[in-house]
Scaffold this motif. Structure first.
Motif, PDB file in Angstrom:
ATOM      1  N   CYS A   1      17.373  35.277 -19.973  1.00 14.26           N
ATOM      2  CA  CYS A   1      18.696  34.866 -19.499  1.00 14.26           C
ATOM      3  C   CYS A   1      19.815  35.724 -20.073  1.00 14.26           C
ATOM      4  O   CYS A   1      20.930  35.711 -19.545  1.00 14.26           O
ATOM      5  CB  CYS A   1      18.921  33.386 -19.786  1.00 14.26           C
TER       6      CYS A   1
ATOM      7  N   ASN B   1      20.010  38.671 -19.620  1.00 10.85           N
ATOM      8  CA  ASN B   1      20.238  39.641 -18.549  1.00 10.85           C
ATOM      9  C   ASN B   1      21.087  39.075 -17.416  1.00 10.85           C
ATOM     10  O   ASN B   1      21.409  39.795 -16.481  1.00 10.85           O
ATOM     11  CB  ASN B   1      18.910  40.140 -17.997  1.00 10.85           C
ATOM     12  N   LEU B   2      21.405  37.793 -17.480  1.00 12.85           N
ATOM     13  CA  LEU B   2      22.217  37.151 -16.457  1.00 12.85           C
ATOM     14  C   LEU B   2      23.658  37.021 -16.955  1.00 12.85           C
ATOM     15  O   LEU B   2      23.881  36.867 -18.157  1.00 12.85           O
ATOM     16  CB  LEU B   2      21.658  35.752 -16.143  1.00 12.85           C
TER      17      LEU B   2
ATOM     18  N   GLY C   1      23.308  32.977 -17.689  1.00  9.18           N
ATOM     19  CA  GLY C   1      22.699  32.318 -16.536  1.00  9.18           C
ATOM     20  C   GLY C   1      23.312  30.970 -16.229  1.00  9.18           C
ATOM     21  O   GLY C   1      23.696  30.233 -17.131  1.00  9.18           O
TER      22      GLY C   1
ATOM     23  N   SER D   1      19.726  28.952 -12.205  1.00 10.02           N
ATOM     24  CA  SER D   1      18.906  30.115 -12.575  1.00 10.02           C
ATOM     25  C   SER D   1      18.010  29.786 -13.767  1.00 10.02           C
ATOM     26  O   SER D   1      16.810  30.071 -13.760  1.00 10.02           O
ATOM     27  CB  SER D   1      19.796  31.310 -12.918  1.00 10.02           C
TER      28      SER D   1
ATOM     29  N   PHE E   1      12.655  36.019 -13.044  1.00  6.12           N
ATOM     30  CA  PHE E   1      13.941  36.714 -13.027  1.00  6.12           C
ATOM     31  C   PHE E   1      14.026  37.612 -11.796  1.00  6.12           C
ATOM     32  O   PHE E   1      15.058  37.665 -11.113  1.00  6.12           O
ATOM     33  CB  PHE E   1      14.121  37.524 -14.305  1.00  6.12           C
TER      34      PHE E   1
ATOM     35  N   SER F   1      16.718  37.736  -8.574  1.00  7.17           N
ATOM     36  CA  SER F   1      17.406  38.940  -8.107  1.00  7.17           C
ATOM     37  C   SER F   1      17.179  39.167  -6.620  1.00  7.17           C
ATOM     38  O   SER F   1      18.096  39.543  -5.896  1.00  7.17           O
ATOM     39  CB  SER F   1      16.926  40.154  -8.905  1.00  7.17           C
TER      40      SER F   1
END
Length: 70
Positions: free
Chosen positions: A20, A22-23, A27, A31, A61, A65
């Motif tokens: 998360c 990376n969100l 997130g 998500s 993930f 995307s």
């Protein structure tokens, strides 16, 4: 529901937080819920290792995307 071992729960938490990051803003609820659901499904099948859970989270993930780009 089967009780999850403490170590497995800790692994799931670590992996969820890793992916998360990376969100945006860690997130949104949906998500995070999607990734957590995939992790739970995998644990129920016996996948409890950190590396195994990382692979599952990575795929979840990627699904997020793909959904957002579609």
């Amino acid at each position: 529901m089967t009780k999850i071992e403490e170590r497995t729960a800790a692994n799931m938490d670590v992996v969820l937080e890793e992916v998360c990051r990376n969100l945006p803003h860690g997130g949104d609820h949906e998500s995070r819920k999607h990734i957590a659901k995939k992790l739970m499904q995998s644990v129920k099948k016996g996948n409890v290792t950190l590396e195994g859970l990382r692979a599952v989270a990575g795929r979840a993930f990627a699904e997020l995307s793909e959904r957002k780009s579609a």
